[in-house]
Scaffold this active site. Structure first.
Site, PDB file in Angstrom:
ATOM      1  CG  ASP A  94       2.018   6.933 -12.005  1.00  0.00           C
ATOM      2  OD1 ASP A  94       2.811   6.527 -12.864  1.00  0.00           O
ATOM      3  OD2 ASP A  94       0.787   7.008 -12.190  1.00  0.00           O
TER       4      ASP A  94
ATOM      5  CB  CYS B  31     -13.115  -1.859  10.565  1.00  0.00           C
ATOM      6  SG  CYS B  31     -14.102  -0.402  10.150  1.00  0.00           S
TER       7      CYS B  31
END
Length: 491
Positions: free
Chosen positions: A93, A281
């Site tokens: 960015d 997970c």
């Protein structure tokens, strides 16, 4: 055609794509999520992203790196990939976020693009003006003009084979967003981030976000890879993909972990409120909430960030599978009903069924009616639009949810929410739809719209609708010249 992006399977505006990133020597499958890496505050080592989480691309901020002497020298000396320890592709960015937050930054488009190139970025970003939502039209138009000038300047900067973003601005002005999309697409730049939507997401204004993205999409070509800047919560990935976005970025995985927040596909939970982890997970399978609460702050933050990444990438895979199987809208509906704001976004999406229908495959494996929103899906819109193409044989035709009747010249089937169709189409998509035995009012009303469409297309034909006790709101929408028979009541 843009050589760097190839569209594969589609479901509405959503698609599986391949983004070629030549400088990194990789091809990234989309939709995909880019973890945001703050080089000053790394919570999960980027070297783990590829093998443990499935990340193919990350994003970091070149303005932050350029503003720190030590980071700047390291990046110029080592290159981003070595500095961060990441083998995939890296997007940078430009500092536009800092511009939005603080009002000014000490760089310009040409300088920051050259710096991004020099530190080894694979995808760079010019300095655009992120106009905030609800800015008046004069401000939005003026700042958009500045952004467009900077995109044109970015075209002239020699950055070799580094791809360059062309941000699409325009605040909450749909026509400006569409204009911005068309202008950006007309440049020689490569990827198209829809910018300045983070405030909308932070305020849970998913309906306004939806309108902004769809407007931008109307200006962009089909082969334009679209990045939804700041979309980092898994609860909205399905909606974002349905809007036609291909890339998302998440700082949320780390920011939320710092505050003991735990991401799920239906919202955010605070660690203190959890007795059980509703996730399988590795983090959640190996630890209990009580155990994580008892850890040192740094360990707790890291584990929560790891979970947040796992659940986020798991949702990305789920979205991809739904696109492949043609069931993304069912997933969007399921996610939408988890939160009123995502429901607003879903309903705003359905307001644009015509835009979705233009790129929606004519045939899929299955259509599941899961609620009132299903009555407004592109498949229903397409069926209604095509009714005037179908031939009606005879002067007296029965439209029925039940059996045919030989007293009529012809009998057509009726299936809410689609409405009437000839029996020859009964085994074709979407008329093979799975619908509930207890249809809701919206489904009947949509079917009535189909009856209206057929009657309007055949003004000289007498129709009788034999219905299974439809609600008055649906029957009132049927043209008066269509005779009604309640098959349940026998009247």
């Amino acid at each position: 055609m843009r050589d760097v992006f190839e569209v594969g399977a589609q479901d509405g505006l959503a698609r599986i794509g391949e983004l070629d990133v030549p400088r990194a020597g990789v091809t990234v499958e989309t939709p995909t999520l880019m973890p945001v890496v703050n080089p000053n505050l790394i919570t999960v080592e980027p070297s783990r992203f590829v093998d443990e989480f499935g990340a193919e691309l990350l994003i970091t901020n070149s303005y932050i790196i350029n503003s720190d002497d030590d980071l700047r020298e390291r990046a110029l000396d080592e290159g981003l990939h070595e500095m961060l320890g990441f083998d995939g592709a890296i997007m940078t960015d430009s500092g536009s976020f800092q511009l939005a937050e603080y009002g000014e930054i000490d760089t310009d488009t040409e300088a920051i693009l050259r710096f991004q190139h020099d530190i080894g970025s694979d995808i760079g970003t010019p300095v655009d003006i992120p106009t905030p939502p609800d800015a008046d039209r004069e401000q939005a138009a003026a700042e958009l003009e500045t952004t467009q000038q900077r995109l044109e300047l970015a075209e002239t900067v020699d950055v070799g084979d580094m791809l360059v973003n062309a941000p699409v601005q325009g605040a909450t002005q749909p026509d400006l967003r569409e204009q911005a999309g068309a202008h950006a697409y007309g440049t020689a730049l490569d990827l198209f981030p829809v910018g300045a939507v983070v405030p909308l997401m932070n305020q849970y204004r998913y309906d306004d976000m939806t309108e902004a993205v769809l407007a931008a999409k109307r200006g962009l070509g089909r082969d334009a890879p679209v990045h939804l800047f700041g979309a980092g919560h898994p609860m909205m990935f399905a909606l974002a993909a349905a809007l036609g976005c291909d890339l998302f970025d998440s700082a949320a995985y780390a920011i939320y972990a710092r505050d003991d927040r735990y991401l799920t596909v239906s919202g955010t939970e605070h660690l203190d409120d959890l007795h059980y982890f509703p996730c399988d997970c590795p983090v959640c399978a190996e630890h209990s909430p009580q155990a994580v609460r008892g850890m040192a702050a740094g360990d707790r933050e890291r584990l929560l960030a790891e979970h947040n990444l796992h659940v986020s990438f798991g949702e990305i895979r789920r979205v991809k599978q739904a696109i492949k199987s043609g069931t993304l809208m069912e997933l969007v509906a399921a996610r939408a009903h988890a939160h009123p704001s995502t429901l607003d976004g879903y309903r705003a999406l359905l307001d644009h069924s015509d835009q979705l229908e233009a790129s929606d495959p004519a045939s899929k494996d299955a259509f599941f009616y899961t609620g009132a929103g299903s009555a407004r899906r592109p498949e229903v819109h397409r069926h209604h639009q095509r009714l005037d193409r179908l031939d009606v044989d005879g002067d007296d035709v029965l439209l029925t949810e039940g059996d045919s009747n030989h007293r009529y010249d012809e009998s057509w089937n009726v299936l809410p929410p689609f409405g009437p169709y000839p029996s020859a189409l009964a085994t074709t998509y979407p008329l093979t739809a799975e619908t509930p035995a207890r249809m809701d009012r919206a489904g009947y009303e949509a079917a009535a719209e189909g009856v209206c469409r057929l009657a309007e297309a055949n003004p000289d034909t007498a129709f009788t609708l034999a219905h299974d006790d439809w609600p008055e709101s649906a029957l009132e929408a049927v043209p008066q010249r269509v005779s009604l028979y309640n098959a349940v009541r026998g009247e």
